[in-house]
Design an enzyme around this catalytic site. Sequence first.
Site, PDB file in Angstrom:
ATOM      1  N   GLY A 258       2.986   5.985 -65.487  1.00 23.98           N
ATOM      2  CA  GLY A 258       3.842   4.830 -65.187  1.00 23.98           C
ATOM      3  C   GLY A 258       4.626   5.033 -63.902  1.00 23.98           C
ATOM      4  O   GLY A 258       4.755   4.114 -63.081  1.00 23.98           O
TER       5      GLY A 258
ATOM      6  N   ARG B 169       1.929  19.600 -67.545  1.00 22.82           N
ATOM      7  CA  ARG B 169       3.311  19.281 -67.172  1.00 22.82           C
ATOM      8  C   ARG B 169       4.230  20.507 -67.245  1.00 22.82           C
ATOM      9  O   ARG B 169       5.193  20.604 -66.481  1.00 22.82           O
ATOM     10  CB  ARG B 169       3.850  18.157 -68.050  1.00 22.82           C
ATOM     11  CG  ARG B 169       3.327  16.797 -67.594  1.00 22.82           C
ATOM     12  CD  ARG B 169       3.858  15.687 -68.454  1.00 22.82           C
ATOM     13  NE  ARG B 169       3.642  14.386 -67.819  1.00 22.82           N
ATOM     14  CZ  ARG B 169       3.732  13.233 -68.436  1.00 22.82           C
ATOM     15  NH1 ARG B 169       4.037  13.188 -69.719  1.00 22.82           N
ATOM     16  NH2 ARG B 169       3.531  12.102 -67.785  1.00 22.82           N
TER      17      ARG B 169
ATOM     18  N   LYS C 256      -6.811  -4.354 -66.558  1.00 22.71           N
ATOM     19  CA  LYS C 256      -6.465  -5.748 -66.250  1.00 22.71           C
ATOM     20  C   LYS C 256      -5.889  -5.918 -64.849  1.00 22.71           C
ATOM     21  O   LYS C 256      -5.169  -5.069 -64.346  1.00 22.71           O
ATOM     22  CB  LYS C 256      -5.427  -6.247 -67.257  1.00 22.71           C
ATOM     23  CG  LYS C 256      -5.938  -6.175 -68.693  1.00 22.71           C
ATOM     24  CD  LYS C 256      -4.958  -6.780 -69.650  1.00 22.71           C
ATOM     25  CE  LYS C 256      -4.984  -8.288 -69.563  1.00 22.71           C
ATOM     26  NZ  LYS C 256      -3.746  -8.899 -70.018  1.00 22.71           N
TER      27      LYS C 256
ATOM     28  N   GLY D  29      -2.160   8.676 -64.974  1.00 26.49           N
ATOM     29  CA  GLY D  29      -2.721   7.899 -66.067  1.00 26.49           C
ATOM     30  C   GLY D  29      -4.139   8.305 -66.414  1.00 26.49           C
ATOM     31  O   GLY D  29      -4.514   9.479 -66.375  1.00 26.49           O
TER      32      GLY D  29
HETATM   33  N1  LIG Z   1     -14.842  -2.993 -68.195  1.00 23.40           N
HETATM   34  C1  LIG Z   1     -13.789  -2.702 -68.960  1.00 23.40           C
HETATM   35  N2  LIG Z   1     -13.481  -3.455 -70.017  1.00 23.40           N
HETATM   36  C2  LIG Z   1     -12.413  -3.147 -70.785  1.00 23.40           C
HETATM   37  N3  LIG Z   1     -11.588  -2.106 -70.585  1.00 23.40           N
HETATM   38  C3  LIG Z   1     -11.861  -1.331 -69.539  1.00 23.40           C
HETATM   39  C4  LIG Z   1     -12.953  -1.589 -68.676  1.00 23.40           C
HETATM   40  N4  LIG Z   1     -12.972  -0.656 -67.718  1.00 23.40           N
HETATM   41  C5  LIG Z   1     -11.941   0.162 -67.977  1.00 23.40           C
HETATM   42  N5  LIG Z   1     -11.266  -0.241 -69.064  1.00 23.40           N
HETATM   43  C6  LIG Z   1     -10.132   0.412 -69.709  1.00 23.40           C
HETATM   44  O1  LIG Z   1      -9.051   0.495 -68.838  1.00 23.40           O
HETATM   45  C7  LIG Z   1      -8.200   1.468 -69.393  1.00 23.40           C
HETATM   46  C8  LIG Z   1      -7.363   2.061 -68.318  1.00 23.40           C
HETATM   47  O2  LIG Z   1      -6.558   1.054 -67.798  1.00 23.40           O
HETATM   48  P1  LIG Z   1      -5.182   1.336 -67.104  1.00 23.40           P
HETATM   49  O3  LIG Z   1      -4.186   1.756 -68.136  1.00 23.40           O
HETATM   50  O4  LIG Z   1      -4.881   0.147 -66.298  1.00 23.40           O
HETATM   51  O5  LIG Z   1      -5.531   2.568 -66.171  1.00 23.40           O
HETATM   52  P2  LIG Z   1      -4.616   3.789 -65.754  1.00 23.40           P
HETATM   53  O6  LIG Z   1      -4.068   4.374 -67.007  1.00 23.40           O
HETATM   54  O7  LIG Z   1      -5.512   4.715 -65.022  1.00 23.40           O
HETATM   55  O8  LIG Z   1      -3.566   3.226 -64.876  1.00 23.40           O
HETATM   56  C9  LIG Z   1      -9.074   2.470 -70.084  1.00 23.40           C
HETATM   57  O9  LIG Z   1      -8.655   2.625 -71.417  1.00 23.40           O
HETATM   58  C10 LIG Z   1     -10.452   1.848 -70.031  1.00 23.40           C
HETATM   59  O10 LIG Z   1     -11.144   1.909 -71.272  1.00 23.40           O
HETATM   60  O1  LIG Z   2       4.326  10.371 -70.438  1.00 26.42           O
HETATM   61  C1  LIG Z   2       5.063   9.710 -69.698  1.00 26.42           C
HETATM   62  O2  LIG Z   2       4.666   8.587 -69.060  1.00 26.42           O
HETATM   63  P1  LIG Z   2       3.107   8.237 -68.671  1.00 26.42           P
HETATM   64  O3  LIG Z   2       2.324   8.225 -69.969  1.00 26.42           O
HETATM   65  O4  LIG Z   2       3.208   6.866 -68.030  1.00 26.42           O
HETATM   66  O5  LIG Z   2       2.627   9.289 -67.706  1.00 26.42           O
HETATM   67  C2  LIG Z   2       6.464  10.147 -69.382  1.00 26.42           C
HETATM   68  O6  LIG Z   2       6.822  11.330 -70.069  1.00 26.42           O
HETATM   69  C3  LIG Z   2       7.450   9.023 -69.674  1.00 26.42           C
HETATM   70  O7  LIG Z   2       7.461   8.764 -71.051  1.00 26.42           O
HETATM   71  P2  LIG Z   2       7.913   7.326 -71.555  1.00 26.42           P
HETATM   72  O8  LIG Z   2       6.890   6.325 -71.089  1.00 26.42           O
HETATM   73  O9  LIG Z   2       8.010   7.469 -73.066  1.00 26.42           O
HETATM   74  O10 LIG Z   2       9.269   7.030 -70.935  1.00 26.42           O
END
Ligand SMILES: Nc1ncnc2c1ncn2[C@@H]1O[C@H](COP(=O)(O)OP(=O)(O)O)[C@@H](O)[C@H]1O
Ligand SMILES: O=C(OP(=O)(O)O)[C@H](O)COP(=O)(O)O
Length: 479
Positions: free
Chosen positions: A453, A113, A274, A430
């Site tokens: 996010g 970043r 989910k 993410g």
């Molecule tokens: N089959 C599964 N059962 C439970 N958790 C899972 C499974 N596949 C992936 N995950 C979990 O999903 C999480 C990511 O989900 P999410 O936050 O929705 O994705 P992102 O951060 O990429 O948007 C990871 O921590 C991973 O461990």
């Molecule tokens: O790390 C951040 O978001 P992200 O983990 O969704 O990429 C940003 O710096 C926003 O932080 P926040 O979710 O505490 O507002």
Amino acid sequence: MASATSPASLSFLPTISSSSTTSRATSTVRLHSRFLRSPVRGLGFAAADPVFSAHVASKVRSITSKPISRVVSMAKKSVGDLSPADLKGKKVFVRADLNVPLDDSQNITDDTRIRAAVPTIKHLISNGAKVILSSHLGRPKGVTPKFSLAPLVPRLTELIGVEVVKADDCIGPDVEKLVASLPDGGVLLLENVRFYKEEEKNDPGFAEKLASLADLYVNDAFGTAHRAHASTEGVTKYLKPSVAGFLLQKELDYLDGAVSNPKRPFAAIVGGSKVSSKIGVIESLLEKCDILLLGGGMIFTFYKAQGLSVGSSLVEEDKLDLATTLLAKAKAKGVSLLLPTDVVVADKFAPDANSKVVPASAIPDGWMGLDIGPDSVKTFNDALETTKTVIWNGPMGVFEFDKFAVGTEAVAKKLAELSGKGVTTIIGGGDSVAAVEKVGVADVMSHISTGGGASLELLEGKVLPGVDALDEAVATVTA
Ligand SMILES: Nc1ncnc2c1ncn2[C@@H]1O[C@H](COP(=O)(O)OP(=O)(O)O)[C@@H](O)[C@H]1O
Ligand SMILES: O=C(OP(=O)(O)O)[C@H](O)COP(=O)(O)O
């Protein structure tokens, strides 16, 4: 046209073939920080294993966020639209997202970043502007030394090439004095704006105090653009012009531009834990893509909706109807939707669990699916082969455990290969970014989002307040 069909022996799976695909921190700390997301209310899934339940609960974002009000207007004025005369000698308030992971000794473990913020800062200083740099770090409640921006100064100085001066506060007389002594081309880093609760409340008085330090505003904090905070939104009411930085612009160009108007065939890969956290993304992508590949924990809700046994895999019982509706929607829109045909199941939610590959139709009782299987990897790879644009959001399995990272890493490698052939590859932030970095292929992707996010909300078609508040690039002609 992609040949996105499932093996005939598994034709009961809800694979919907399209006839119209011709149209379009890897660091532990980074992962850890994502595990610390806000607690979840009303989880409606069946997960027998308490460790598993806790893992999933910790990963779920609040899905009670703002409703989709309208499509974001991306025609925002950019820092590149300002002339040298607009910048020379001007005090520019730059909001960046320097929320980087730090280890226990306050060392930066992933400077992505910071590096991403540098082009805008360098552009401003090379045009003789005085840069007042602002960011948050973490989610402090009041002044918290471990969330100070001080550890970032050496790396910023090194990357920008000028000595960065650090303020101990972000508003007030001492900061004003430092601003007054800032030379043209100088950089002053303000202290963490979230040390004031007024930041997240978007308090107008606080925003006005921040704004009073500068002549104009540049928002380059894409990762925080989904927050309507004083330094991302409120400040624009007091500073004109308010423009997008280069990073923000690039994120919008890819996550909105390339996705809304893609080179086709356009494939989307959606994974993660989910269905409920990805409904908006799936629905939005169904309007745009030709091929949709689903993986991760969400697939078991789709399987169960199709009448399959899922053992103790993650299932959102209250989303079974939704899963059926999404499948029907894909069919109606002529989108090729592929679900994995085999899965890697485990006897417990642990890195050292016993595991085996089973067909999606044969998940044994007491076992949980934690990754997609080798046949699915092959089917997904084949489906991706002829694409021209691919966006990926969410891992294919529990990639934090090496044993269940194979599917996710295979997708990362495939996208790297496609990127090398000129396919536009966009990683939507993410955990998918962490996966791409883990495999070491981040550099070859067309675009890796710096916002988890924020990228999710953008892909859902939501308005990002930090973008919405900026000046329009072209004056609107009114009747
Ligand atoms: N089959 C599964 N059962 C439970 N958790 C899972 C499974 N596949 C992936 N995950 C979990 O999903 C999480 C990511 O989900 P999410 O936050 O929705 O994705 P992102 O951060 O990429 O948007 C990871 O921590 C991973 O461990
Ligand atoms: O790390 C951040 O978001 P992200 O983990 O969704 O990429 C940003 O710096 C926003 O932080 P926040 O979710 O505490 O507002």
